[in-house]
Scaffold this motif. Structure first.
Motif, PDB file in Angstrom:
ATOM      1  N   ASN A 183      -0.601   0.867  -3.957  1.00  7.14           N
ATOM      2  CA  ASN A 183      -1.870   0.316  -3.285  1.00  7.14           C
ATOM      3  C   ASN A 183      -2.123   0.131  -1.948  1.00  7.14           C
ATOM      4  O   ASN A 183      -3.033   0.234  -1.324  1.00  7.14           O
ATOM      5  CB  ASN A 183      -1.971  -1.185  -4.143  1.00  7.14           C
ATOM      6  CG  ASN A 183      -2.182  -1.029  -5.528  1.00  7.14           C
ATOM      7  OD1 ASN A 183      -2.541  -0.125  -6.082  1.00  7.14           O
ATOM      8  ND2 ASN A 183      -1.552  -2.229  -6.130  1.00  7.14           N
ATOM      9  N   GLU A 184      -0.892   0.042  -1.041  1.00  3.92           N
ATOM     10  CA  GLU A 184      -0.937  -0.291   0.288  1.00  3.92           C
ATOM     11  C   GLU A 184       0.414   0.281   0.998  1.00  3.92           C
ATOM     12  O   GLU A 184       1.375  -0.036   0.502  1.00  3.92           O
ATOM     13  CB  GLU A 184      -1.348  -1.752   0.731  1.00  3.92           C
ATOM     14  CG  GLU A 184      -1.274  -1.878   1.969  1.00  3.92           C
ATOM     15  CD  GLU A 184      -1.241  -3.507   2.439  1.00  3.92           C
ATOM     16  OE1 GLU A 184      -2.106  -3.791   3.463  1.00  3.92           O
ATOM     17  OE2 GLU A 184      -0.641  -4.249   2.085  1.00  3.92           O
ATOM     18  N   PHE A 185       0.251   0.984   2.196  1.00  3.62           N
ATOM     19  CA  PHE A 185       1.501   1.202   2.834  1.00  3.62           C
ATOM     20  C   PHE A 185       1.003   1.423   4.119  1.00  3.62           C
ATOM     21  O   PHE A 185       0.025   1.902   4.686  1.00  3.62           O
ATOM     22  CB  PHE A 185       1.953   2.689   2.373  1.00  3.62           C
ATOM     23  CG  PHE A 185       3.173   3.003   2.907  1.00  3.62           C
ATOM     24  CD1 PHE A 185       4.382   2.430   2.637  1.00  3.62           C
ATOM     25  CD2 PHE A 185       3.184   3.749   4.385  1.00  3.62           C
ATOM     26  CE1 PHE A 185       5.558   2.975   3.265  1.00  3.62           C
ATOM     27  CE2 PHE A 185       4.356   4.081   5.178  1.00  3.62           C
ATOM     28  CZ  PHE A 185       5.625   3.644   4.551  1.00  3.62           C
ATOM     29  N   LYS A 186       1.824   0.666   4.856  1.00  2.00           N
ATOM     30  CA  LYS A 186       1.402   0.610   6.465  1.00  2.00           C
ATOM     31  C   LYS A 186       2.721   0.001   7.170  1.00  2.00           C
ATOM     32  O   LYS A 186       3.606  -0.352   6.922  1.00  2.00           O
ATOM     33  CB  LYS A 186       0.414  -0.544   6.570  1.00  2.00           C
ATOM     34  CG  LYS A 186       0.651  -1.954   6.351  1.00  2.00           C
ATOM     35  CD  LYS A 186      -0.544  -2.953   6.729  1.00  2.00           C
ATOM     36  CE  LYS A 186      -0.086  -4.223   6.213  1.00  2.00           C
ATOM     37  NZ  LYS A 186      -1.477  -5.270   6.721  1.00  2.00           N
ATOM     38  N   THR A 223      -0.938  -2.668  13.985  1.00  2.00           N
ATOM     39  CA  THR A 223      -0.470  -2.330  12.799  1.00  2.00           C
ATOM     40  C   THR A 223      -1.321  -1.072  12.414  1.00  2.00           C
ATOM     41  O   THR A 223      -2.498  -1.012  12.807  1.00  2.00           O
ATOM     42  CB  THR A 223      -1.007  -3.496  11.871  1.00  2.00           C
ATOM     43  OG1 THR A 223      -0.550  -2.894  10.256  1.00  2.00           O
ATOM     44  CG2 THR A 223      -2.286  -3.874  11.809  1.00  2.00           C
ATOM     45  N   THR A 224      -0.952  -0.278  11.543  1.00  2.00           N
ATOM     46  CA  THR A 224      -1.729   0.933  11.138  1.00  2.00           C
ATOM     47  C   THR A 224      -2.611   0.338   9.957  1.00  2.00           C
ATOM     48  O   THR A 224      -2.428  -0.693   9.533  1.00  2.00           O
ATOM     49  CB  THR A 224      -0.581   1.943  10.532  1.00  2.00           C
ATOM     50  OG1 THR A 224      -0.051   1.631   9.270  1.00  2.00           O
ATOM     51  CG2 THR A 224       0.362   2.455  11.727  1.00  2.00           C
ATOM     52  N   THR A 225      -3.484   1.139   9.704  1.00  2.00           N
ATOM     53  CA  THR A 225      -4.221   1.100   8.585  1.00  2.00           C
ATOM     54  C   THR A 225      -3.507   1.417   7.366  1.00  2.00           C
ATOM     55  O   THR A 225      -2.379   1.707   7.422  1.00  2.00           O
ATOM     56  CB  THR A 225      -5.754   1.498   8.462  1.00  2.00           C
ATOM     57  OG1 THR A 225      -5.310   3.036   8.595  1.00  2.00           O
ATOM     58  CG2 THR A 225      -6.415   1.413   9.929  1.00  2.00           C
ATOM     59  N   ASP A 226      -4.162   1.330   6.218  1.00  2.00           N
ATOM     60  CA  ASP A 226      -3.337   1.616   4.960  1.00  2.00           C
ATOM     61  C   ASP A 226      -3.194   3.079   4.896  1.00  2.00           C
ATOM     62  O   ASP A 226      -4.094   3.875   4.917  1.00  2.00           O
ATOM     63  CB  ASP A 226      -4.388   1.098   3.699  1.00  2.00           C
ATOM     64  CG  ASP A 226      -3.629   1.724   2.590  1.00  2.00           C
ATOM     65  OD1 ASP A 226      -2.326   1.753   2.524  1.00  2.00           O
ATOM     66  OD2 ASP A 226      -4.292   1.736   1.406  1.00  2.00           O
ATOM     67  N   SER A 228      -1.479   4.643   2.537  1.00  2.00           N
ATOM     68  CA  SER A 228      -0.988   4.716   0.809  1.00  2.00           C
ATOM     69  C   SER A 228      -1.427   6.303   0.436  1.00  2.00           C
ATOM     70  O   SER A 228      -0.735   6.841  -0.460  1.00  2.00           O
ATOM     71  CB  SER A 228      -1.358   3.789  -0.226  1.00  2.00           C
ATOM     72  OG  SER A 228      -2.798   3.577  -0.108  1.00  2.00           O
ATOM     73  N   SER A 229      -2.620   6.852   0.917  1.00  2.00           N
ATOM     74  CA  SER A 229      -2.971   8.079   0.393  1.00  2.00           C
ATOM     75  C   SER A 229      -1.999   9.144   0.690  1.00  2.00           C
ATOM     76  O   SER A 229      -1.988  10.307   0.180  1.00  2.00           O
ATOM     77  CB  SER A 229      -4.241   8.396   1.056  1.00  2.00           C
ATOM     78  OG  SER A 229      -4.212   8.299   2.319  1.00  2.00           O
ATOM     79  N   ASN A 261       2.781  -2.342  -0.496  1.00  2.00           N
ATOM     80  CA  ASN A 261       2.215  -3.435  -1.581  1.00  2.00           C
ATOM     81  C   ASN A 261       2.301  -4.646  -0.951  1.00  2.00           C
ATOM     82  O   ASN A 261       2.513  -5.474  -1.703  1.00  2.00           O
ATOM     83  CB  ASN A 261       2.518  -3.108  -2.826  1.00  2.00           C
ATOM     84  CG  ASN A 261       2.129  -1.735  -3.338  1.00  2.00           C
ATOM     85  OD1 ASN A 261       1.253  -1.160  -2.890  1.00  2.00           O
ATOM     86  ND2 ASN A 261       2.845  -1.296  -4.493  1.00  2.00           N
ATOM     87  N   GLY A 262       2.369  -4.692   0.431  1.00  2.00           N
ATOM     88  CA  GLY A 262       2.186  -5.993   1.169  1.00  2.00           C
ATOM     89  C   GLY A 262       3.710  -6.728   1.264  1.00  2.00           C
ATOM     90  O   GLY A 262       3.694  -7.712   1.689  1.00  2.00           O
TER      91      GLY A 262
END
Length: 614
Positions: A183-186, A223-226, A228-229, A261-262
């Protein structure tokens, strides 16, 4: 370009940031050609780009074709079921020197990344990558990088602020299990001065993917944005952070933490233990820790948490000479510290030397007359003697020998040592008197010649017995054989034989013979007899007396003489004027050969009823 015939063309394209391009095709005069040898949905050119086998439709053997895996975003070279969640520690390197660039605004602008020197971002297996941690100035912390001055900016001088750039690269590998929903990767940073960029590499993006939100700018969000794509589950995703410095001030990337994912995906714990050093010693191990052959020493140095950075004394070694003690030490260092291991060896591959000693020594003839003890002793130049064969005692026999060995403390056994030609004779010689018989009686002139014999069944006679005579020549004679020895020094006891030498009494004569039986008292009685030698020859040299007994009482003694071929003694059968009493008369002739002849011993063919006085 004009080509004829069959040709293969391979292409590699990079953008200014070192990232690979996308799909390429070959245009021919007959149209666009896409070759897919294994019919897996990937052209041969795409197979080359992904590193898959263009002749195998399922390179990782997981049952899903390479084209389907690329379409799904999984790695066609890795079975997606094998991935587990985790991240490695950061690695860092700074392979290029600063470069001059046009001036861009603001500091940290994206345009600066187009000036990364060729060949661009270092590959994942580039040998220049170094693990982050203590001792690495580019990233003292494996978890959070921790770059700061004085290892920061190299700019200044001709490398003007805003018109030059310096690049430092960090990589980590993030493994995401198959089926994980991303869902999220940063990547969250701190101190990213003047800027930083995050690129994702995986099976879907083997040349790297930089999303618009992957840039961090000076003074902006850390921080980067997400991203995850760009991430893919079921494989290992390579995350590369490029720290960009375009002004001499700052450049303190303090932290770069990966969030999925946080949740922070922390790398494995830093190495806190030194390497494990294991010695391997091969050779023939004898006794008491001694080796009795060449000894080979090798070392295994491992550290499951970090790389081995240095080794000293850890090469293979062979001990090929005898030694009482030799020590080998292997020292190795990793991020967890330094470890040292030592092996002390002792080698004795030389057999001892055994000696056999016989005691007592033989006499001058080479013989012993007591038992001979053979003892075994040894010498050894290194480990020392542990034991020798027990002593052997040799008893009687000629040409005997005894052998034994010695063993040193290492277990080496000597060649046999032998004491030989040992002669033992403990038995006396045998001595005998010859010619005469002990206890026998011989007549004068018929005595055999006495002699001695000496025999020895083992060592042999050294000195024969000699004869000596005592007594005689009449009556009792003793001969002795004495003084015999054998070659071993045994002395035989003396041997004797005692015999008698007598005359052959040839009998009384008239008037003592039949028919005379009675004699008158007061008259003279002539006593006549003869003696001979063994050959019947009359002996004329006999001496002695004649005794007269009346009724058992000695009445007179007269010496006899030889006369007219016989011996004679005259008795007056009265004492003075008194006649001897009547009764039994016995005459005894006592000869100088020790014998006594009595008229009472006459046979019935001689005097019948004996002699009487009337």
């Amino acid at each position: 370009m004009t080509l004829s015939g069959s040709h293969t063309l391979e292409f590699s394209f990079f953008d200014g940031g070192g990232l690979a391009g996308g799909m390429y095709r070959l245009e021919t005069d007959t149209g666009t050609v896409f070759v897919d040898t294994d019919s897996d949905g990937l052209t041969d050119a795409q197979e080359h780009l992904h590193g898959t086998d263009k002749t195998n439709h399922d390179s990782d053997g997981d049952g899903v074709s390479d084209g389907a895996e690329v379409q799904a975003g999984t790695n066609p070279l890795v079975d997606p079921a094998s991935a587990t969640l985790g991240a490695t520690a950061w690695q860092g390197q700074r392979p290029y020197g600063p470069v001059q660039t046009p001036a861009f605004s603001p500091l940290g602008a994206i345009a600066f990344y187009n000036y990364i020197p060729a060949p661009g971002v270092p590959g994942a297996t580039d040998p220049s990558w170094a693990a982050c941690g203590p001792g690495n100035p580019l990233c003292p912390s494996a978890n959070t990088i921790g770059l700061n001055n004085p290892y920061g900016s190299r700019l200044g001088g001709s490398f003007a602020c805003g018109a030059s750039a310096d690049y430092t690269f960090y990589q980590a590998f993030v493994s995401i299990p198959w089926g994980t929903t991303i869902n999220e990767f940063k990547v969250v940073m701190s101190g990213a001065d003047d800027g930083a960029r995050v690129a994702i590499y995986n099976a879907a993006f083997p040349g790297g993917q930089v999303l618009p939100g992957a840039y961090i700018f000076l003074g902006g969000a850390q921080t980067t944005t997400d991203l995850s794509s760009a991430m893919r589950a079921g494989q290992v995703n390579r995350v590369v952070t490029t720290q960009m410095d375009n002004c001499a001030t700052g450049n303190n990337l303090q932290s770069a933490q990966i969030f999925l994912n946080g949740t922070v995906i922390a790398p494995p714990p830093s190495d806190t233990t030194p390497p494990v050093i294991t010695p391997t010693v091969t050779g023939t191990l004898g006794d008491s820790g001694w080796y009795t052959s060449n000894v080979n020493v090798s070392w295994t140095v491992t550290d499951s948490n970090s790389a081995i950075t240095s080794q000293t004394g850890c090469g293979p070694t062979t001990v090929s000479v005898d030694t009482a003690s030799v020590t080998f030490t292997c020292t190795a260092t990793s991020a967890g510290g330094m470890a040292s291991q030592s092996v002390t060896l002792k080698r004795d591959a030389t057999a001892p030397v055994a000696t056999a000693t016989a005691a007592p020594a033989p006499n001058g003839n080479g013989w012993n007359n007591t038992g001979v003890t053979v003892t075994f002793t040894g010498t050894d130049g290194l480990s020392g003697i542990a034991s020798c064969t027990a002593a052997a005692v040799l008893v009687e026999g000629a040409g005997q020998s005894a052998s034994g060995t010695c063993t040193d403390n290492a277990g080496n056994v000597s060649d046999p040592a032998t004491a030989s030609d040992i002669n033992v004779d403990k038995t006396n010689p045998v001595v005998a008197v010859t010619g005469v018989t002990d206890g026998a009686t011989y007549n004068v002139g018929g005595v055999p010649a006495a002699g001695c014999t000496t025999t020895d069944a083992l060592s042999g006679v050294a000195t024969p017995a000699t004869l000596s005579t005592a007594g005689g020549p009449l009556a009792t004679v003793t001969v002795t054989c004495a003084g015999a020895t054998d070659e071993a020094g045994n002395a035989a006891p003396a041997v004797t034989a005692t015999y008698s030498v007598t005359y052959a009494f040839c009998g009384f004569k008239q008037p003592l013979l039949v028919p005379v039986q009675e004699l008158k008292t007061g008259s003279t009685i002539p006593v006549k007899f003869c003696v001979q030698d063994a050959n019947g020859v009359t002996v004329t040299t006999a001496t002695g007396t004649v005794e007269a007994y009346v009724n058992g009482v000695l009445k007179g003694t007269v010496a006899f003489r030889f006369s007219d071929g016989q011996y004679i003694a005259n008795f007056q059968t009265k004492d003075g004027k008194t006649d001897w009493p009547t009764g039994t008369l016995e005459l005894r002739v006592k000869l100088n050969d020790g014998t006594t002849q009595s008229t009472n011993a006459l046979s019935t063919s001689g005097v019948k009823g004996g002699l009487k006085l009337k």
